[in-house]
Design a protein around this motif. Structure first.
Motif, short mmCIF file in Angstrom:
data_model
loop_
_atom_site.label_atom_id
_atom_site.label_comp_id
_atom_site.label_asym_id
_atom_site.label_seq_id
_atom_site.Cartn_x
_atom_site.Cartn_y
_atom_site.Cartn_z
N PRO A 257 0.87 -1.18 -0.04
CA PRO A 257 -0.13 0.00 -0.03
C PRO A 257 0.72 1.36 0.05
O PRO A 257 0.38 2.25 -0.44
CB PRO A 257 -0.76 -0.10 1.39
N ASP A 258 2.22 1.13 0.35
CA ASP A 258 3.02 2.39 0.40
C ASP A 258 4.02 2.29 -0.55
O ASP A 258 4.91 3.25 -0.33
CB ASP A 258 3.52 2.53 1.95
N CYS A 259 4.06 1.54 -1.49
CA CYS A 259 5.24 1.41 -2.42
C CYS A 259 4.55 0.73 -3.74
O CYS A 259 4.41 -0.35 -3.97
CB CYS A 259 6.08 0.29 -1.95
N ASN A 260 3.79 1.71 -4.68
CA ASN A 260 3.14 1.52 -5.77
C ASN A 260 3.20 2.73 -6.68
O ASN A 260 4.08 3.88 -6.23
CB ASN A 260 1.72 0.94 -5.46
N VAL A 261 2.67 2.64 -7.76
CA VAL A 261 2.67 3.85 -8.55
C VAL A 261 2.16 5.10 -8.06
O VAL A 261 2.66 6.18 -8.31
CB VAL A 261 1.90 3.36 -9.98
N TRP A 262 0.97 5.08 -7.40
CA TRP A 262 0.45 6.11 -6.62
C TRP A 262 1.42 6.76 -5.75
O TRP A 262 1.43 8.01 -5.80
CB TRP A 262 -0.90 5.64 -6.00
N SER A 263 2.22 5.88 -5.08
CA SER A 263 3.34 6.48 -4.07
C SER A 263 4.21 7.23 -4.58
O SER A 263 4.77 8.19 -4.16
CB SER A 263 3.76 5.33 -3.12
N ASN A 264 4.76 6.84 -5.95
CA ASN A 264 5.75 7.89 -6.71
C ASN A 264 5.21 9.19 -6.91
O ASN A 264 5.99 10.07 -6.57
CB ASN A 264 5.80 6.87 -8.04
N PHE A 265 3.95 9.37 -7.30
CA PHE A 265 3.13 10.80 -7.38
C PHE A 265 3.26 11.47 -6.11
O PHE A 265 3.54 12.55 -5.91
CB PHE A 265 1.97 10.60 -8.14
N LYS A 266 2.72 10.69 -5.07
CA LYS A 266 2.91 11.29 -3.72
C LYS A 266 4.13 11.82 -3.36
O LYS A 266 4.25 12.66 -2.66
CB LYS A 266 2.20 10.15 -2.76
N GLN A 267 5.30 10.90 -3.52
CA GLN A 267 6.66 11.23 -3.21
C GLN A 267 7.08 12.53 -3.53
O GLN A 267 7.76 13.32 -2.85
CB GLN A 267 7.54 10.17 -3.54
N TYR A 268 6.61 12.96 -4.75
CA TYR A 268 7.06 14.45 -5.21
C TYR A 268 5.88 15.21 -5.23
O TYR A 268 6.09 16.48 -5.59
CB TYR A 268 7.30 14.04 -6.79
N GLY A 269 4.80 15.11 -4.51
CA GLY A 269 3.76 16.00 -4.38
C GLY A 269 3.15 16.33 -5.75
O GLY A 269 2.67 17.41 -5.88
N LEU A 270 2.92 15.39 -6.55
CA LEU A 270 2.20 15.93 -8.13
C LEU A 270 0.82 15.30 -8.05
O LEU A 270 0.40 14.40 -7.18
CB LEU A 270 3.03 14.92 -9.01
N SER A 271 0.23 15.70 -9.01
CA SER A 271 -1.34 15.18 -8.94
C SER A 271 -1.32 13.80 -9.41
O SER A 271 -0.46 13.34 -10.10
CB SER A 271 -2.06 16.10 -9.89
#
Length: 474
Positions: A257-271
């Motif tokens: 849940p904390d290591c997926n495609v979505w978390s990559n966007f969250k890591q950089y603060g992107l939409s």
């Protein structure tokens, strides 16, 4: 107006297409209309080029967004010696210089070199040698209003590896804009939370986004999204993003849940992406009649160097079972659909067909295509489609044998049933030509898997080749 464009000395084949694409984005210029000139006695691989752009604002916007442009400059003077440079600067119109020399302004002079190293003491001496320029303002090394650059190339005779026709040249100019290279370390793969074996490196992903004219408010789609590297670059420039991949484990599960495609966007603060689909490029999920949704499609199709292409299939379907097969309700959550090999020729044909349907007019398709380095890169070696015009091709060397070429295509016409039939015929001709190239030994692209023994054992008879490859790869 002509500006001095100084490139980083890397990815030489990508430099002009990137600037030309950004000139279209910010200046409304067609790529083919951008004018270039080389400084006298410089080699085409030189980092120094002159480019004609509509305004200083356009030049600044290009330089600030570009990945490969080190800086854009209003050139005040140049010469093969410092004496020639002084004469050139003195002849530059005073009304162009005086606004940046006023007493209320702040400035900084930076000394740079190409093909040689200049010591700190030598840099100071060169700056002192510019005393004939009537600077009235105050020096500010941290946040100056005006930045000036003194740039010097070495002579090829110094055994520095420069091309033999490059002569020593000295440039002096006012900086218009420069690339923000900090974004590359920010997005570098080694610090990214979730990665796959074919993740696109940050520099190339940003180059692809620039080629696709990605900007705020546009909708960008990647049909081979993987861990999302290309969409991350697009989201950095403000685009809405959407992706698909045939591997449901990548788009749904990741590594938790904390290591997926979505978390990559969250890591950089992107939409976050509008959506991530488990979808097959060979069987796109769009409802019938849906057209012209995306502003750009950017992708790196699987071509068998690090990962082979897959499509929906498997033993049951290949034996003639009726598709789609039904998955029991109690197994749907953990079900992984079966897949079959997917040749590059078929994959790219499907990609072009999808793009012709789903891109808006004027939208761009940007994707990589593999080639063998033994042959010259010419346009007829790439797949074609009646809806598209190829506007740029840039080679990146992968090994002693293989390269990949970034193809930038613009949609120039609407998608119709007649166009679809013409595209199918072109695809068949393309496959036929590449089968024949196996027979005569002139195969120049990896339409077949690079690991396939046919590439190393030499051509056989035309009949044997067709029997071996017709159903399996093409």
């Amino acid at each position: 107006m002509w500006y001095l464009c100084v490139f980083y000395h890397r990815l030489l084949d990508y430099r002009k297409p990137e600037v030309e694409s950004l000139a279209e984005l910010y200046g409304g210029l067609q790529m083919s209309t951008v004018e270039w000139k080389l400084p006298q006695d410089h080699h085409p691989d030189s980092p120094f080029h002159f480019v004609n752009l509509p305004s200083e604002d356009v030049a600044r916007s290009i330089a600030n967004r570009s990945i490969l442009v080190k800086g854009m400059y209003e050139l005040w003077g140049q010469g093969n010696s410092y004496e020639e440079l002084e004469e050139s600067i003195k002849n530059y119109p005073e009304d162009r210089k005086l606004p940046y020399l006023a007493c209320e302004s702040t400035f900084k002079i930076t000394v740079d070199s190409f093909g040689k190293v200049i010591s700190f003491q030598e840099q100071n001496d060169r700056i002192k040698g510019l005393s004939y320029i009537p600077f009235q303002g105050r020096v500010d090394l941290k946040n100056p209003e005006n930045k000036f650059w003194l740039m010097e190339t070495d002579d090829h005779g110094a055994n520095n590896g420069l091309p033999p026709i490059v002569k020593r040249t000295v440039f002096f100019g006012r900086e218009i804009g420069g690339a923000d290279r900090k974004r590359i370390p920010t997005y570098q793969l080694k610090s990214r939370m979730y990665l796959g074996p074919t993740a696109m490196d940050a520099e190339m992903a940003f180059l692809m986004a620039n080629q696709a004219l990605v900007t705020s408010g546009k909708l960008v789609y990647d049909p081979f999204v993987g861990t999302g590297s290309i969409l991350i670059a697009a989201a950095h420039f403000g685009a809405m993003t959407m992706g698909a991949d045939i591997d449901i484990r990548v788009v749904r599960d990741g590594r938790g849940p904390d290591c997926n495609v979505w978390s990559n966007f969250k890591q950089y603060g992107l939409s976050m992406p509008v959506g991530l689909l488990r979808a097959d490029n060979n069987l796109p999920p769009w409802r019938p009649g849906l057209k012209e949704v995306f502003d750009a499609i950017i992708c790196d199709p699987p071509y068998g160097v690090r990962a082979g292409g897959r499509k929906s299939g498997g033993r049951k379907l290949l034996k003639g079972a009726v598709a789609p097969y039904t998955v029991p309700d109690d197994k749907r959550t953990d079900h992984i659909p079966s897949t079959a090999p997917y040749s590059l020729a078929e994959c790219v044909h499907d990609l072009l067909d999808l793009s012709a349907k789903m891109l808006i007019l004027g939208g761009r398709l940007v994707y990589f295509y593999p080639v063998l380095r033994d042959y010259d890169i010419v346009e007829d070696m790439f797949p074609e489609h009646p809806c598209f015009k190829l506007v740029a091709k840039s080679e990146q060397i992968l090994s002693s044998r293989y390269s990949r070429v970034l193809l930038t295509m613009v949609k120039t016409g609407p998608y119709t049933d007649e166009i679809a039939e013409l595209a199918r015929i072109k695809h068949l001709e393309f496959k036929e030509n590449h089968l024949k190239s196996l027979e005569d030994g002139s195969l120049h692209s990896s339409v077949f898997s690079p690991s396939d023994p046919q590439l190393s054992t030499g051509p056989k008879s035309w009949k044997d080749i067709k029997q071996k490859y017709r159903g399996k790869y093409v």
